[in-house]
Design a protein around this motif. Structure first.
Motif, PDB file in Angstrom:
ATOM      1  N   VAL A 423       0.849  -1.201   0.000  1.00 23.55           N
ATOM      2  CA  VAL A 423       0.000   0.000   0.000  1.00 23.55           C
ATOM      3  C   VAL A 423       0.882   1.248   0.000  1.00 23.55           C
ATOM      4  N   LYS A 424       1.912   1.239   0.854  1.00 22.71           N
ATOM      5  CA  LYS A 424       2.823   2.398   0.900  1.00 22.71           C
ATOM      6  C   LYS A 424       3.509   2.612  -0.441  1.00 22.71           C
ATOM      7  N   LEU A 425       3.947   1.513  -1.071  1.00 28.92           N
ATOM      8  CA  LEU A 425       4.634   1.634  -2.359  1.00 28.92           C
ATOM      9  C   LEU A 425       3.680   2.163  -3.434  1.00 28.92           C
ATOM     10  N   ALA A 426       2.462   1.641  -3.448  1.00 29.23           N
ATOM     11  CA  ALA A 426       1.482   2.107  -4.435  1.00 29.23           C
ATOM     12  C   ALA A 426       1.162   3.583  -4.228  1.00 29.23           C
ATOM     13  N   SER A 447       0.280  -8.159  -8.766  1.00 31.50           N
ATOM     14  CA  SER A 447       0.452  -9.608  -8.775  1.00 31.50           C
ATOM     15  C   SER A 447       0.905 -10.111  -7.408  1.00 31.50           C
ATOM     16  N   ASP A 448       1.818  -9.382  -6.761  1.00 34.27           N
ATOM     17  CA  ASP A 448       2.296  -9.765  -5.430  1.00 34.27           C
ATOM     18  C   ASP A 448       1.149  -9.756  -4.421  1.00 34.27           C
ATOM     19  N   TRP A 449       0.279  -8.773  -4.541  1.00 35.49           N
ATOM     20  CA  TRP A 449      -0.866  -8.655  -3.622  1.00 35.49           C
ATOM     21  C   TRP A 449      -1.723  -9.929  -3.658  1.00 35.49           C
ATOM     22  N   LYS A 450      -1.977 -10.418  -4.863  1.00 33.78           N
ATOM     23  CA  LYS A 450      -2.820 -11.607  -5.014  1.00 33.78           C
ATOM     24  C   LYS A 450      -2.177 -12.845  -4.392  1.00 33.78           C
TER      25      LYS A 450
END
Length: 648
Positions: A423-426, A447-450
């Motif tokens: 979230v911070k990176l986004a 993709s990493d989130w999923k």
């Protein structure tokens, strides 16, 4: 006096669980069912009451009804299977009883509802407490409140208040009724010594009987003595009537006829399918026999009582058999519940280590819990033991479940930390204008989130909305940028389309150098128009065909012409802002160079097999092919050189 009412035997009108033998009755509360002991209608043994005699149970119930104005209504309230109900349904049933029924008629129902509710709430409370401790809470800090428990307490307090108020008012009425009945007995005593016409005395006696019938309920503790005293003086009065047999015989005849009707009704009750209803109606017949009717002549007295007693015993025996059958049913229910407990214990032994498997087991145990409550009652002597075994089996399952989800919560906390980093990176990249660099990163973190997995439910929606909002913000900007470029590219396409139409009219002047410069200028103009949509690339092929025709007319060297056209293609690749396209072109050219070199080597090898000089036609053809491939090789090398230059 009134407070003791709650602990005495209630008639089992509801068919609830009981022992097969009639409960023992206190001898002091015992009473005969006929007018006087001297009439021979005593049903108890002279040395003590038989606790299996139906008369004892009937007498006790009718004595209780003596101070209960609503006893008839009480017997009509069905006793439901409260054991099978959940807490919400129990609260609803309690509300219905308090709202619609007489408060003095629902004690046994309310007691059973309270017992079942307390058991179920205690089970819930223990589970909540265990969950609290499992989650790291301190036992001393545990506190749990429930809306359904609060509602139950409100209704139960309302029931107690209404009931206490009812018996407070009833006590006063009972005392007045008792005084009235004692006054009637005193008047009855006085009839023996009054000097008046016997017909007037008899009329006065009938008035006293009518007043007695309507005098209302009295305290239960006084019931037997008062009725015994009343019947004793009624008998004395009938002895007094011996001076006028006609009046006495008329009464005896009336009483005999009425009692024969009662016997007929009692005998028909033995055929009734509902044994509990039959027993309730039999109680009422005994009450009428005792309270509303007087004695019969001695000739019929024993015989008529024997008939009534036989009908009573037949109904009692049938009821006893019913309860014996109930015991069999309860034993069968016990086996069912024991089997359910074993199934829960077997489920508890299963080793599962994922959320979906645990959810499946939770549903299975919940279904078994429901089945347990719906299985019916078990023998009273093992009821608590069975309930305790059931609770322990469920509790063990819940401990294992809680242990799994406690570990799962740790994993979910780790997942939460990972997703918070994304979230911070986004958030940090959502306003970036470095499209080529940022877009692959944004796609990767999606993709990493999923792949990270679940997070604690209370955070799930919040962090997902934050992450989605940041990603959407970036890609909305990217699409807007692309849409802006697309608009420019479509304008460029329309310009090239118009330019191509005009180019069809172009004619060479005949001056080769001048015309070549003009063609180069055309190519420069075409390049200057700019990039067009990929879907419209076919227009480039049309332009190249025109160039080929012009180069052919100019009789321009093939390699030079190809390099001029290739320069146009390289400009398109450079303007595409896509390194992948340039890399693909580089790979393509190198592969073509390797292919041409391979062809040349093959042709040169072939020449070695010919035993002929260069004048041989076949040798000449091979030599020409070799020369042609060298020209192609030089062209591809020249293109590769130009391609390398655009990266410098």
């Amino acid at each position: 006096m009134l407070e003791e009412k709650d602990d005495n035997l209630q008639p089992e009108a509801d068919g609830s669980e009981k022992n097969s033998e009639t409960p023992q009755i206190d001898n002091q509360e015992s009473v005969t069912t006929e007018e006087t002991v001297s009439e021979g209608e005593v049903t108890a043994d002279a040395e003590g009451e038989n606790n299996d005699d139906p008369q004892n149970e009937i007498d006790e119930s009718n004595a209780e009804d003596a101070e209960d104005e609503g006893h008839k209504e009480r017997h009509e309230i069905p006793m439901l299977d409260y054991h099978a109900m959940n807490m919400d349904t129990l609260v609803e049933e309690l509300n219905i009883l308090i709202t619609k029924e007489k408060i003095q008629a629902i004690k046994s129902h309310v007691d059973q509802i309270k017992s079942e509710f307390d058991l179920k709430f205690q089970e819930l409370l223990e589970q909540k407490k265990e969950d609290f401790i499992q989650e790291g809470g301190n036992e001393i800090d545990f506190n749990y409140s429930s809306p359904v428990k609060k509602r139950f307490n409100e209704l139960y307090n309302e029931y107690r208040d209404k009931r206490n108020q009812y018996y407070k008012n009833l006590e006063h009425r009972l005392d007045l009724n008792l005084k009235n009945r004692l006054d009637i007995i005193e008047e009855l005593k006085g009839l023996i010594n009054v000097e008046e016409n016997i017909n007037d005395t008899y009329k006065h006696f009938k008035e006293l009987q009518e007043r007695w019938r309507n005098a209302g309920p009295i305290p239960r503790v006084n019931y037997n003595d008062v009725w015994r005293t009343y019947h004793h003086h009624v008998e004395i009065f009938y002895d007094f009537l011996d001076l006028n047999r006609d009046l006495r015989d008329l009464d005896f005849k009336h009483n005999l006829e009425e009692k024969e009707k009662i016997i007929a009704q009692a005998e028909s009750l033995a055929e009734m399918g509902d044994v509990n209803k039959a027993f309730r109606e039999l109680q009422l017949l005994h009450k009428i026999w005792k309270e509303d009717l007087g004695p019969v002549d001695r000739e019929h007295r024993d015989a008529i009582w024997d008939r009534f007693s036989a009908a009573t015993k037949a109904i009692h025996q049938k009821r006893q058999e019913y309860f014996k059958n109930q015991d069999v049913i309860h034993e069968a229910n016990l086996l069912v519940k024991q089997d359910i407990i074993k199934k829960i214990e077997a489920i508890t032994q299963q080793k599962v280590n994922n959320h979906s498997s645990w959810q499946k087991l939770i549903k299975e145990v919940e279904a078994l819990r429901e089945e347990f409550f719906n299985a019916g009652r078990v023998p009273y002597k093992v009821n608590e033991q069975t309930w305790a075994a059931f609770k322990e089996a469920v509790r063990k399952f819940n401990r294992n479940k809680n242990s799994f989800y406690k570990g799962l919560k740790k994993d979910q906390q780790d997942n939460l930390d990972k997703k918070m980093e994304l979230v911070k990176l986004a958030e940090s990249l959502k306003d970036s204008d470095e499209w080529e660099k940022t877009t692959p990163i944004m796609k990767k973190i999606q993709s990493d989130w999923k792949n990270i997995g679940h997070v604690p439910r209370k955070y799930s929606d919040k962090i997902w909305n934050e992450f989605k909002s940041a990603c959407n913000h970036y890609f909305d900007r990217l699409h807007a940028k692309k849409n802006e470029h697309f608009k420019d590219e479509m304008e460029a396409f329309e310009q090239k389309k118009a330019y191509l139409d005009n180019l069809k009219e172009f004619q060479l002047s005949g001056d080769k150098e001048k015309d070549l410069e003009q063609v180069k200028a055309i190519i420069a103009d075409w390049k200057a128009i700019g990039r067009i949509p990929h879907s419209k690339k076919s227009i480039e092929g049309k332009f190249n065909k025109i160039l080929d025709a012009l180069f052919k007319k100019l009789d321009l060297d093939k390699q030079k012409a190809e390099l001029i056209k290739y320069g146009n293609k390289l400009d398109q690749l450079a303007n595409a802002d896509n390194d992948t396209l340039i890399n693909n072109e580089r790979v393509f050219i190198r592969r073509k160079i390797d292919e041409v070199k391979s062809e040349i080597r093959q042709l040169e090898n072939n020449l070695q097999f010919f035993n002929a000089d260069e004048s041989n036609p076949i040798v000449k053809e091979v030599m020409n092919n070799i020369d042609k491939h060298h020209e192609d090789l030089n062209l591809w090398k020249a293109k590769l050189k130009k391609l390398k230059n655009i990266n410098q």
